[in-house]
Motif scaffolding. Structure first.
Motif, PDB file in Angstrom:
ATOM      1  N   GLU A 118       0.636  -1.261  -0.184  1.00 17.75           N
ATOM      2  CA  GLU A 118      -0.187  -0.244  -0.139  1.00 17.75           C
ATOM      3  C   GLU A 118       1.052   1.446   0.156  1.00 17.75           C
ATOM      4  O   GLU A 118       0.118   2.260  -0.564  1.00 17.75           O
ATOM      5  N   THR A 119       2.500   1.117   1.038  1.00 23.65           N
ATOM      6  CA  THR A 119       2.805   2.137   0.767  1.00 23.65           C
ATOM      7  C   THR A 119       3.333   2.148  -0.725  1.00 23.65           C
ATOM      8  O   THR A 119       3.132   3.860  -0.839  1.00 23.65           O
ATOM      9  N   TYR A 120       4.190   1.665  -1.248  1.00 18.55           N
ATOM     10  CA  TYR A 120       4.219   1.584  -2.389  1.00 18.55           C
ATOM     11  C   TYR A 120       3.491   2.416  -3.714  1.00 18.55           C
ATOM     12  O   TYR A 120       4.533   2.292  -4.631  1.00 18.55           O
ATOM     13  N   LYS A 121       1.964   1.399  -3.531  1.00 21.20           N
ATOM     14  CA  LYS A 121       1.143   2.267  -4.445  1.00 21.20           C
ATOM     15  C   LYS A 121       0.813   3.684  -4.201  1.00 21.20           C
ATOM     16  O   LYS A 121       1.536   4.415  -5.383  1.00 21.20           O
ATOM     17  N   ALA A 122       0.567   4.213  -3.128  1.00 22.84           N
ATOM     18  CA  ALA A 122       0.788   5.633  -2.945  1.00 22.84           C
ATOM     19  C   ALA A 122       1.816   6.218  -3.180  1.00 22.84           C
ATOM     20  O   ALA A 122       1.709   7.299  -4.359  1.00 22.84           O
ATOM     21  N   GLU A 123       3.508   5.867  -3.002  1.00 26.38           N
ATOM     22  CA  GLU A 123       4.380   6.344  -3.912  1.00 26.38           C
ATOM     23  C   GLU A 123       4.615   6.445  -5.463  1.00 26.38           C
ATOM     24  O   GLU A 123       4.407   7.439  -6.124  1.00 26.38           O
ATOM     25  N   LEU A 124       4.213   5.383  -6.178  1.00 22.41           N
ATOM     26  CA  LEU A 124       3.878   5.289  -7.098  1.00 22.41           C
ATOM     27  C   LEU A 124       2.961   5.845  -7.635  1.00 22.41           C
ATOM     28  O   LEU A 124       3.440   6.607  -8.720  1.00 22.41           O
ATOM     29  N   ASP A 125       1.484   6.233  -7.190  1.00 27.00           N
ATOM     30  CA  ASP A 125       1.039   7.686  -7.020  1.00 27.00           C
ATOM     31  C   ASP A 125       1.520   8.780  -7.515  1.00 27.00           C
ATOM     32  O   ASP A 125       1.156   9.834  -8.158  1.00 27.00           O
ATOM     33  N   GLU A 126       2.678   8.970  -6.655  1.00 23.97           N
ATOM     34  CA  GLU A 126       3.035  10.059  -6.523  1.00 23.97           C
ATOM     35  C   GLU A 126       4.004  10.635  -7.539  1.00 23.97           C
ATOM     36  O   GLU A 126       3.987  11.469  -8.270  1.00 23.97           O
ATOM     37  N   ALA A 127       4.467   9.990  -7.480  1.00 21.72           N
ATOM     38  CA  ALA A 127       5.562  10.416  -8.422  1.00 21.72           C
ATOM     39  C   ALA A 127       5.021   9.910 -10.035  1.00 21.72           C
ATOM     40  O   ALA A 127       5.295  10.393 -10.758  1.00 21.72           O
ATOM     41  N   VAL A 131       5.970  13.290 -12.723  1.00 23.71           N
ATOM     42  CA  VAL A 131       6.275  12.713 -13.953  1.00 23.71           C
ATOM     43  C   VAL A 131       4.943  13.676 -14.779  1.00 23.71           C
ATOM     44  O   VAL A 131       5.670  14.850 -15.497  1.00 23.71           O
ATOM     45  N   LYS A 132       3.709  14.154 -14.833  1.00 27.75           N
ATOM     46  CA  LYS A 132       2.958  14.478 -15.295  1.00 27.75           C
ATOM     47  C   LYS A 132       3.671  16.393 -15.453  1.00 27.75           C
ATOM     48  O   LYS A 132       2.886  17.385 -15.761  1.00 27.75           O
ATOM     49  N   ALA A 133       3.934  16.394 -13.490  1.00 28.81           N
ATOM     50  CA  ALA A 133       3.556  18.366 -13.594  1.00 28.81           C
ATOM     51  C   ALA A 133       4.812  19.063 -14.069  1.00 28.81           C
ATOM     52  O   ALA A 133       5.274  20.056 -13.811  1.00 28.81           O
ATOM     53  N   ALA A 134       6.020  17.756 -13.317  1.00 33.33           N
ATOM     54  CA  ALA A 134       7.952  18.187 -14.483  1.00 33.33           C
ATOM     55  C   ALA A 134       7.168  19.634 -15.457  1.00 33.33           C
ATOM     56  O   ALA A 134       6.681  18.658 -16.910  1.00 33.33           O
ATOM     57  N   VAL A 135       7.665  19.802 -15.076  1.00 32.10           N
ATOM     58  CA  VAL A 135       8.106  20.988 -16.313  1.00 32.10           C
ATOM     59  C   VAL A 135      10.252  20.930 -17.071  1.00 32.10           C
ATOM     60  O   VAL A 135      10.332  20.811 -17.884  1.00 32.10           O
ATOM     61  N   ASP A 136      11.312  21.068 -16.068  1.00 29.33           N
ATOM     62  CA  ASP A 136      12.163  20.583 -16.188  1.00 29.33           C
ATOM     63  C   ASP A 136      12.261  19.415 -16.583  1.00 29.33           C
ATOM     64  O   ASP A 136      11.844  18.952 -15.556  1.00 29.33           O
ATOM     65  N   PRO A 137      13.044  19.308 -17.862  1.00 33.25           N
ATOM     66  CA  PRO A 137      13.792  17.710 -18.160  1.00 33.25           C
ATOM     67  C   PRO A 137      14.691  17.263 -16.538  1.00 33.25           C
ATOM     68  O   PRO A 137      14.544  15.602 -16.565  1.00 33.25           O
ATOM     69  N   VAL A 138      15.466  17.704 -15.813  1.00 32.01           N
ATOM     70  CA  VAL A 138      16.184  16.744 -14.741  1.00 32.01           C
ATOM     71  C   VAL A 138      14.687  16.312 -13.718  1.00 32.01           C
ATOM     72  O   VAL A 138      15.066  15.538 -13.444  1.00 32.01           O
ATOM     73  N   GLU A 139      14.019  17.539 -13.632  1.00 31.57           N
ATOM     74  CA  GLU A 139      13.034  17.301 -12.493  1.00 31.57           C
ATOM     75  C   GLU A 139      11.953  15.586 -13.097  1.00 31.57           C
ATOM     76  O   GLU A 139      11.412  15.042 -12.342  1.00 31.57           O
ATOM     77  N   LYS A 140      11.956  16.096 -14.330  1.00 30.38           N
ATOM     78  CA  LYS A 140      11.245  15.217 -14.847  1.00 30.38           C
ATOM     79  C   LYS A 140      11.864  13.621 -14.617  1.00 30.38           C
ATOM     80  O   LYS A 140      10.801  12.033 -14.474  1.00 30.38           O
ATOM     81  N   ALA A 141      12.726  13.204 -15.266  1.00 31.50           N
ATOM     82  CA  ALA A 141      14.033  12.449 -15.151  1.00 31.50           C
ATOM     83  C   ALA A 141      13.948  11.745 -13.642  1.00 31.50           C
ATOM     84  O   ALA A 141      13.934  10.758 -13.908  1.00 31.50           O
ATOM     85  N   VAL A 142      14.119  12.788 -12.768  1.00 32.10           N
ATOM     86  CA  VAL A 142      13.985  12.477 -11.044  1.00 32.10           C
ATOM     87  C   VAL A 142      12.584  11.210 -11.141  1.00 32.10           C
ATOM     88  O   VAL A 142      13.021  10.506 -10.336  1.00 32.10           O
ATOM     89  N   ALA A 143      11.586  11.925 -11.494  1.00 33.53           N
ATOM     90  CA  ALA A 143      10.142  11.369 -11.113  1.00 33.53           C
ATOM     91  C   ALA A 143       9.914  10.455 -12.153  1.00 33.53           C
ATOM     92  O   ALA A 143       8.924   9.357 -11.005  1.00 33.53           O
ATOM     93  N   GLU A 144      10.754   9.748 -13.267  1.00 32.29           N
ATOM     94  CA  GLU A 144      10.553   8.990 -13.651  1.00 32.29           C
ATOM     95  C   GLU A 144      11.000   7.605 -12.600  1.00 32.29           C
ATOM     96  O   GLU A 144      10.760   6.598 -13.041  1.00 32.29           O
ATOM     97  N   PHE A 145      11.823   7.862 -12.408  1.00 32.03           N
ATOM     98  CA  PHE A 145      13.675   7.073 -11.341  1.00 32.03           C
ATOM     99  C   PHE A 145      12.508   6.905 -10.044  1.00 32.03           C
ATOM    100  O   PHE A 145      12.682   5.488  -9.911  1.00 32.03           O
ATOM    101  N   GLY A 146      12.298   7.902  -9.554  1.00 33.06           N
ATOM    102  CA  GLY A 146      10.664   8.107  -8.645  1.00 33.06           C
ATOM    103  C   GLY A 146       9.524   6.349  -8.672  1.00 33.06           C
ATOM    104  O   GLY A 146       9.391   5.575  -7.741  1.00 33.06           O
ATOM    105  N   GLN A 147       9.219   7.113 -10.088  1.00 32.80           N
ATOM    106  CA  GLN A 147       8.366   5.804 -11.129  1.00 32.80           C
ATOM    107  C   GLN A 147       9.146   4.254 -10.540  1.00 32.80           C
ATOM    108  O   GLN A 147       8.158   3.340  -9.835  1.00 32.80           O
TER     109      GLN A 147
END
Length: 163
Positions: A118-127, A131-147
């Protein structure tokens, strides 16, 4: 320079901050990828001051002390950023629990794994949202790493749940 000290110097590039503000900023900026505890911050700040990487700023309410990045601190931080990277060291409470879950009853293990799932499902949803909210390419790449991290944790939990 250790990674915690480097993290603090990086955060101080945004401007003067107290120890408490640095803890909050670290949680916001680094998320689950790099944790900085209050005790680590308050241990590192005097060492950074002694090295001349930060200077004392304004005294705040309740004896809070602001720290300001110095020119030497900026130089040391850039040197750290451009130095050869050491391998990452993963400190995962999930893996520690999984490795030691043999001492639990089957029911306790199942509860542990379901709670973690459940914790990691929530983390996946946040990630995904990050990713959708990221404007900066580096920020997006880090969010994708989170996914990818959350998916890997869920895959691990699926594997050990069926074992």
């Amino acid at each position: 320079m250790n990674a915690t000290a480097a993290a603090l110097l990086g955060l101080l590039h945004d401007g003067p901050a107290t120890g408490g503000e640095l803890v909050a900023a670290a949680e916001e900026r680094f998320g689950t990828f790099f944790s900085v505890t209050r005790s680590q911050v308050y241990r590192e700040l005097p060492a950074l001051h002694k090295e001349g990487y930060v200077r004392l700023g304004k005294q705040g309410p309740r004896s809070s002390q602001q720290y300001v990045l110095t020119a030497a601190g900026k130089k040391a931080f850039k040197a750290w950023l451009t130095s050869a990277s050491a391998p990452d060291h993963l400190r995962s409470p999930l893996i520690l629990r999984v490795v030691n879950s043999g001492v639990l009853t089957p029911k306790q293990r199942a509860t542990l794994f379901e709670s973690a799932r459940e914790t990691y499902k929530a983390e996946l949803d946040e990630a995904r949202a990050a990713v959708k909210a990221a404007v900066d390419p580096v920020e997006k790449a880090v969010a994708e790493f989170g996914q990818a991290h959350a998916r890997a944790a869920l895959k691990l939990l699926d594997a050990v749940s069926s074992a």
